[in-house]
Design a protein around this motif. Sequence first.
Motif, PDB file in Angstrom:
ATOM      1  N   ARG A  51       0.802  -1.227   0.000  1.00  0.00           N
ATOM      2  CA  ARG A  51       0.000   0.000   0.000  1.00  0.00           C
ATOM      3  C   ARG A  51       0.832   1.274   0.000  1.00  0.00           C
ATOM      4  O   ARG A  51       0.403   2.291  -0.564  1.00  0.00           O
ATOM      5  CB  ARG A  51      -0.926  -0.007   1.217  1.00  0.00           C
ATOM      6  N   ARG A  52       2.000   1.228   0.618  1.00  0.00           N
ATOM      7  CA  ARG A  52       2.772   2.454   0.820  1.00  0.00           C
ATOM      8  C   ARG A  52       4.021   2.553  -0.043  1.00  0.00           C
ATOM      9  O   ARG A  52       4.270   3.576  -0.685  1.00  0.00           O
ATOM     10  CB  ARG A  52       3.181   2.562   2.299  1.00  0.00           C
ATOM     11  N   ILE A  53       4.816   1.497  -0.056  1.00  0.00           N
ATOM     12  CA  ILE A  53       6.149   1.587  -0.659  1.00  0.00           C
ATOM     13  C   ILE A  53       6.130   1.300  -2.154  1.00  0.00           C
ATOM     14  O   ILE A  53       6.735   2.043  -2.942  1.00  0.00           O
ATOM     15  CB  ILE A  53       7.117   0.608   0.057  1.00  0.00           C
ATOM     16  N   ILE A  54       5.443   0.237  -2.578  1.00  0.00           N
ATOM     17  CA  ILE A  54       5.477  -0.165  -3.983  1.00  0.00           C
ATOM     18  C   ILE A  54       4.918   0.915  -4.915  1.00  0.00           C
ATOM     19  O   ILE A  54       5.538   1.226  -5.942  1.00  0.00           O
ATOM     20  CB  ILE A  54       4.735  -1.500  -4.183  1.00  0.00           C
ATOM     21  N   PRO A  55       3.748   1.533  -4.624  1.00  0.00           N
ATOM     22  CA  PRO A  55       3.270   2.589  -5.528  1.00  0.00           C
ATOM     23  C   PRO A  55       4.264   3.742  -5.662  1.00  0.00           C
ATOM     24  O   PRO A  55       4.474   4.259  -6.773  1.00  0.00           O
ATOM     25  CB  PRO A  55       1.965   3.051  -4.857  1.00  0.00           C
ATOM     26  N   ALA A  56       4.866   4.148  -4.549  1.00  0.00           N
ATOM     27  CA  ALA A  56       5.853   5.231  -4.621  1.00  0.00           C
ATOM     28  C   ALA A  56       7.070   4.805  -5.431  1.00  0.00           C
ATOM     29  O   ALA A  56       7.622   5.590  -6.214  1.00  0.00           O
ATOM     30  CB  ALA A  56       6.275   5.626  -3.207  1.00  0.00           C
TER      31      ALA A  56
END
Length: 271
Positions: A97-102
């Motif tokens: 949810r947090r790291i992969i999209p960024a």
Amino acid sequence: LGVYPVSRWLGFNAVESLYLAVGFSTSSTLVVIRHLRLRLRSYEPFGRLVVGVLLLQDILMILLVSAISHLDDGAMAMLKEMAIAALLGALALGTQRRIIPALLRRIRPDEELLLLGMLAVLFGFTGIADAAGLPAVAGSFFAGLAFSAFPVNGVVRSVMAPLSSFFLALFFVSLGAVVTLPTGALLAKALLLSMVILCVTPPVVAFLSEQFGLNARASIEGGLLLAQTSELSLVLALGGLFHQHLSEDLFSVMALVAILTMSLTPFLATD
């Protein structure tokens, strides 16, 4: 349901029967998803339900693989490993949810950097799993879970497809090199266990599916699609062989059952 008592009846001890029962309790994600894609049913409600069942089975199997690898250390050690695996799964969801999209927004135009970033996440999770005493497959699975959300999964699949095809072929070739040539008695046991899976799974799944509102056709097809063992059962068997819980003969039986049931699925789950 029927594997453990049948295994005991065939002469396997309690630990070996436990491995057989756990290993044969899940269905092959590779085989079923490929079948659904070929029939263009992956995004239908029935197909999505089957995929959801497969994902739940895989998560439970990873927890069980983590626990059973510490079978010699007692029940508390097994529960501890399951708890650690569950925490690693929570970390994977947070990463999803947090790291992969960024990460994708930053390096998506560059496919080489994208591949290196995905491999870094993969090795990061396997490293955490190794440091925590979990099997490497647990880290690999939860790394894949971190990449599973839409639309990230489509990007990852397009970049990783050549690597995954190569290592999938390498896995099965390596597996074939480990399997010993079965005797007539072992082949008979493998056939009997395969018949248990093929005869028990479809009616049980069909009955439960109808209880939850699916029509008869979808219920029966779902039961037939799930009537095989998983590639994760082979990973479990390899772990049992490594920890000397299983003999080479029993490993061969598990591999034969997986091959037989996976091969029959495309023929059984058609019109």
